[in-house]
Design an enzyme around this catalytic site. Structure first.
Site, short mmCIF file in Angstrom:
data_model
loop_
_atom_site.label_atom_id
_atom_site.label_comp_id
_atom_site.label_asym_id
_atom_site.label_seq_id
_atom_site.Cartn_x
_atom_site.Cartn_y
_atom_site.Cartn_z
N GLN A 14 -13.67 -47.15 -21.92
CA GLN A 14 -12.56 -48.09 -21.77
C GLN A 14 -11.36 -47.61 -22.59
O GLN A 14 -11.45 -47.41 -23.79
CB GLN A 14 -12.99 -49.49 -22.23
CG GLN A 14 -11.94 -50.56 -22.01
CD GLN A 14 -11.58 -50.77 -20.54
OE1 GLN A 14 -12.46 -50.81 -19.69
NE2 GLN A 14 -10.31 -50.89 -20.26
N LYS A 36 -16.49 -55.75 -15.66
CA LYS A 36 -17.19 -54.64 -15.01
C LYS A 36 -18.71 -54.80 -15.15
O LYS A 36 -19.46 -54.57 -14.19
CB LYS A 36 -16.73 -53.30 -15.62
CG LYS A 36 -15.29 -52.95 -15.26
CD LYS A 36 -14.73 -51.86 -16.15
CE LYS A 36 -13.24 -51.67 -15.88
NZ LYS A 36 -12.60 -50.74 -16.83
N ASP A 88 -14.80 -42.88 -13.79
CA ASP A 88 -13.38 -43.22 -13.84
C ASP A 88 -12.49 -42.09 -13.32
O ASP A 88 -11.28 -42.27 -13.20
CB ASP A 88 -12.97 -43.57 -15.27
CG ASP A 88 -12.84 -45.07 -15.49
OD1 ASP A 88 -12.73 -45.80 -14.48
OD2 ASP A 88 -12.84 -45.52 -16.65
#
Length: 284
Positions: A96, A52, A119
């Site tokens: 994450q 990413k 997200d």
């Protein structure tokens, strides 16, 4: 059987973002910034965050990784989250997952400012998604799947869509997005009985179970569309495989995503897309 080429479609999205960032830079405006929180030393998590970060740099977005030790506590992570919530420089950030077991993931996700939630994992954004509220930020993987189907002109209106796996990251938000497009959605979980009978009626089957090679040809109806979200190690060869037994299903679906090169690249591209939307909506 046509391949749904996520690598190709994701690159188109990234090229468009790159052009946009180039124009922002040319106009002398502040460059969009994406922060990433990584806790511990899980190999998969380090690899994904690295991918990413690399993509962000390639398209010209500023990327910063906050790598915390495995022994930090829930409050340490929340304190970092709150500092990112307040920062005028940070347009969006992601945490994450999975976090180490001793950290309360729900408390951490609850502390994310919804407008910076690239997200799409906060209760606010998930709730807005089900309310068909256009201001919601959808999770990157479901958004990537929708964009991929759209790119190949695959219609969802009135179609029977079966989703295997009811996680808050993929299955549940994807169900909301499919419902918004007027599909008829069946969301299966690990307790669903007679899964084969359900999948046999699917016009579009999306599998996100994490069970390697689960889906064989007898799970599918002819000319269906198969989207494989799985990313698993082959039990014998150790190679990367999906939920779908690629060799076994040959010739049955009309369209199918490969693993790798299908949903994975779309997820990263759509994370960047979400970041750009956070940047535009931030009005800073």
């Amino acid at each position: 059987m046509e391949i749904l080429d996520g690598k190709n479609i994701s690159q188109r999205i990234l090229d468009s973002i790159s052009d946009e960032v180039r124009n922002i830079r040319k106009d002398g405006k502040r460059i969009p910034r994406l922060d990433m929180i990584l806790v511990g030393d899980d190999y998969g998590s380090i690899k994904y965050v690295g991918m990413k970060e690399k993509t962000a740099i390639e398209v010209g977005i500023e990327g910063k990784v906050h790598h915390l030790d495995n022994d930090v506590n829930t409050l340490d992570v929340i304190n970092l989250v709150e500092s990112l919530n307040k920062s005028e420089e940070v347009d969006g950030y992601m945490i994450q997952l999975p976090l180490p077991e001793h950290i309360n993931t729900n408390l951490v996700l609850d502390s994310i400012a919804p407008q910076k939630d690239v997200d799409g994992l906060t209760p606010t954004n998930l709730g807005k998604l089900f309310q068909k509220d256009k201001s919601s930020i959808p999770p990157a993987t479901p958004l990537g799947i929708m964009k991929l189907l759209e790119a190949y002109n695959i219609k969802t209106f009135g179609k029977n869509v079966v989703i295997l796996g009811a996680s808050n990251i993929v299955g549940t938000p994807l169900a909301a997005m499919m419902l918004e497009k007027n599909a008829t959605v069946t969301l299966c979980n690990s307790h669903t009985v007679d899964i084969q009978n359900i999948t046999k009626n699917a016009d579009i089957l999306i599998s996100a179970t994490g069970n390697p090679l689960l889906i064989k040809k007898h799970y599918l109806k002819d000319d269906c569309v198969v989207v494989d979200v799985g990313s698993n190690k082959h039990p014998e060869t150790g190679k990367l495989v999906g939920d779908v037994d690629w060799q076994d299903v040959q010739g049955v679906p009309s369209y199918i995503t490969p693993v790798p090169g299908g949903v994975g690249p779309m997820t990263i591209a759509c994370l960047m897309l979400n970041l750009m939307n956070c940047y535009k909506n931030g009005k800073r």
